[in-house]
Design an enzyme around this catalytic site. Structure first.
Site, short mmCIF file in Angstrom:
data_model
loop_
_atom_site.label_atom_id
_atom_site.label_comp_id
_atom_site.label_asym_id
_atom_site.label_seq_id
_atom_site.Cartn_x
_atom_site.Cartn_y
_atom_site.Cartn_z
N LEU A 43 -26.00 11.64 -26.16
CA LEU A 43 -26.76 10.75 -25.27
C LEU A 43 -28.16 11.29 -25.00
O LEU A 43 -28.35 12.48 -24.80
CB LEU A 43 -26.01 10.63 -23.93
CG LEU A 43 -26.72 9.85 -22.82
CD1 LEU A 43 -26.57 8.34 -23.05
CD2 LEU A 43 -26.18 10.22 -21.44
N HIS A 66 -30.29 11.09 -0.82
CA HIS A 66 -30.80 11.56 -2.11
C HIS A 66 -29.86 12.60 -2.72
O HIS A 66 -29.63 12.62 -3.93
CB HIS A 66 -32.20 12.15 -1.95
CG HIS A 66 -33.23 11.15 -1.51
ND1 HIS A 66 -33.34 9.91 -2.07
CD2 HIS A 66 -34.19 11.20 -0.54
CE1 HIS A 66 -34.33 9.23 -1.49
NE2 HIS A 66 -34.85 9.99 -0.54
N ASP A 118 -31.43 2.72 -6.55
CA ASP A 118 -32.04 2.42 -5.24
C ASP A 118 -30.99 2.39 -4.13
O ASP A 118 -29.82 2.11 -4.38
CB ASP A 118 -32.78 1.07 -5.33
CG ASP A 118 -33.73 0.87 -4.17
OD1 ASP A 118 -34.14 1.87 -3.54
OD2 ASP A 118 -34.06 -0.29 -3.88
C1 IPE Z 1 -37.85 2.15 -7.03
O1 IPE Z 1 -37.30 2.18 -5.76
C2 IPE Z 1 -38.09 3.55 -7.50
C3 IPE Z 1 -36.90 4.38 -7.69
C4 IPE Z 1 -35.66 4.00 -7.58
C5 IPE Z 1 -37.16 5.73 -8.06
P1 IPE Z 1 -38.21 1.97 -4.46
O2 IPE Z 1 -37.30 2.06 -3.30
O3 IPE Z 1 -39.35 2.91 -4.50
O4 IPE Z 1 -38.76 0.49 -4.67
P2 IPE Z 1 -39.34 -0.53 -3.62
O5 IPE Z 1 -40.42 0.16 -2.85
O6 IPE Z 1 -38.22 -0.94 -2.72
O7 IPE Z 1 -39.84 -1.67 -4.44
C1 IPE Z 2 -33.98 5.42 -4.19
O1 IPE Z 2 -33.55 5.29 -2.88
C2 IPE Z 2 -34.49 6.80 -4.52
C3 IPE Z 2 -35.95 6.90 -4.63
C4 IPE Z 2 -36.78 5.91 -4.57
C5 IPE Z 2 -36.47 8.22 -4.84
P1 IPE Z 2 -34.55 4.96 -1.70
O2 IPE Z 2 -35.05 6.24 -1.14
O3 IPE Z 2 -35.60 4.01 -2.15
O4 IPE Z 2 -33.58 4.27 -0.66
P2 IPE Z 2 -33.88 2.98 0.21
O5 IPE Z 2 -34.32 1.92 -0.74
O6 IPE Z 2 -34.95 3.34 1.18
O7 IPE Z 2 -32.58 2.67 0.85
MG MG Z 3 -35.70 2.01 -2.22
#
Ligand code: IPE
Ligand code: IPE
Ligand code: MG
Length: 248
Positions: free
Chosen positions: A132, A38, A21
């Site tokens: 792995l 990303h 995240d």
């Molecule tokens: C969880 O992250 C999903 C992934 C890392 C793929 P999110 O960014 O979607 O989660 P929330 O919305 O903050 O809970």
């Molecule tokens: C995690 O990073 C990747 C996915 C959920 C696909 P985020 O896109 O959720 O990044 P933040 O949480 O908005 O910073």
């Molecule tokens: Mg996120």
């Protein structure tokens, strides 16, 4: 001293699950579009996969895209899907070289055809690799998975193939997308970016996992951060409901 030197090689967690995240915030903090976060994120994913394999981890489950993530703006979803296809096309060679087997959990029917094909192709190509196991949680959510399992088990019951008294915890585990593929429960769950939540990830499977949260955004996550989490894990006492004296 590197955290690597502090790792007890005999107690490396067999299964590490990661919630990658913070990509969006990482980009925003640099005045960039979320997509760049990303992009950097998949580079880190590549590095951590290699690092996990070298550290002796057997299963690495990466939360790449949740079912709830389908609700993001279409531009972001489509950019993410392109990044994933690109990643798989480029990474397959590395996975073969490193003897890594790719698996997925999640509702792959929801994926665009080219994404599904890219993943299925790589899963097929790497299926005999014995190193792995890299598991992509892709279009995954735990409640979806549990609901699906309930439906399937109900169907079995209707057909008289299972009796209610035969449904125990092992039975449930075996009917989840992890259990079906022989993936054990995670020993360690890492979430980056400072959020203290699970976001619908492996709810059943993490019943006794050790949780590790770090404020580090996923694009800033390094091998050193990974080893730090492992060292932290190795200092925990996993009691599984017993007393400290019983497990020592
Ligand atoms: C969880 O992250 C999903 C992934 C890392 C793929 P999110 O960014 O979607 O989660 P929330 O919305 O903050 O809970
Ligand atoms: C995690 O990073 C990747 C996915 C959920 C696909 P985020 O896109 O959720 O990044 P933040 O949480 O908005 O910073
Ligand atoms: Mg996120």
């Amino acid at each position: 001293m590197s955290y690597l030197d502090q790792i007890d090689k005999t107690k490396v967690p067999e299964h590490v699950a990661i919630i990658m995240d913070g990509n969006g915030r990482w980009a925003k903090e640099r005045g960039l579009a979320r997509m760049y976060g990303h992009q950097k994120g998949v580079e880190v994913l590549h590095d951590i996969t290699t690092c996990a394999a070298n550290t002796g981890v057997k299963y690495l489950t990466m939360y790449a895209f949740s079912i709830e993530n389908w609700n993001r703006p279409v531009e972001e979803v489509s950019a993410l899907m392109d990044i994933l296809v690109d990643l798989i096309e480029k990474e397959t060679i590395t996975l073969m070289e490193k003897n890594v087997r790719l698996l997925t959990i999640g509702d792959t029917d929801m994926l665009p055809e080219n994404v599904r094909k890219a993943f299925m192709g790589c899963i097929e190509q790497t299926k005999n690799n014995t190193g792995l196991k890299l598991i992509f949680a892709l279009s995954y959510s735990s409640r979806w998975e549990i609901t699906k399992a309930m439906r399937e088990v109900t169907q079995l019951a209707i057909e008289g193939k299972v009796k209610p008294e035969e449904i125990d915890e092992q039975f449930v585990s075996r009917h989840l997308s992890t259990g079906i593929q022989g993936i054990p429960d995670p020993d360690l769950l890492i979430r980056t970016s400072g959020e203290l939540r699970i976001s619908n990830y492996l709810l059943w499977q993490i019943a006794y996992s050790e949780l590790y949260f770090t404020p580090c955004r996923w694009p800033d996550f390094t091998e050193e951060e990974f080893w730090k989490a492992i060292v932290d894990y190795q200092h925990r006492e996993r009691r599984f409901g017993k007393t400290s004296e019983q497990v020592r």
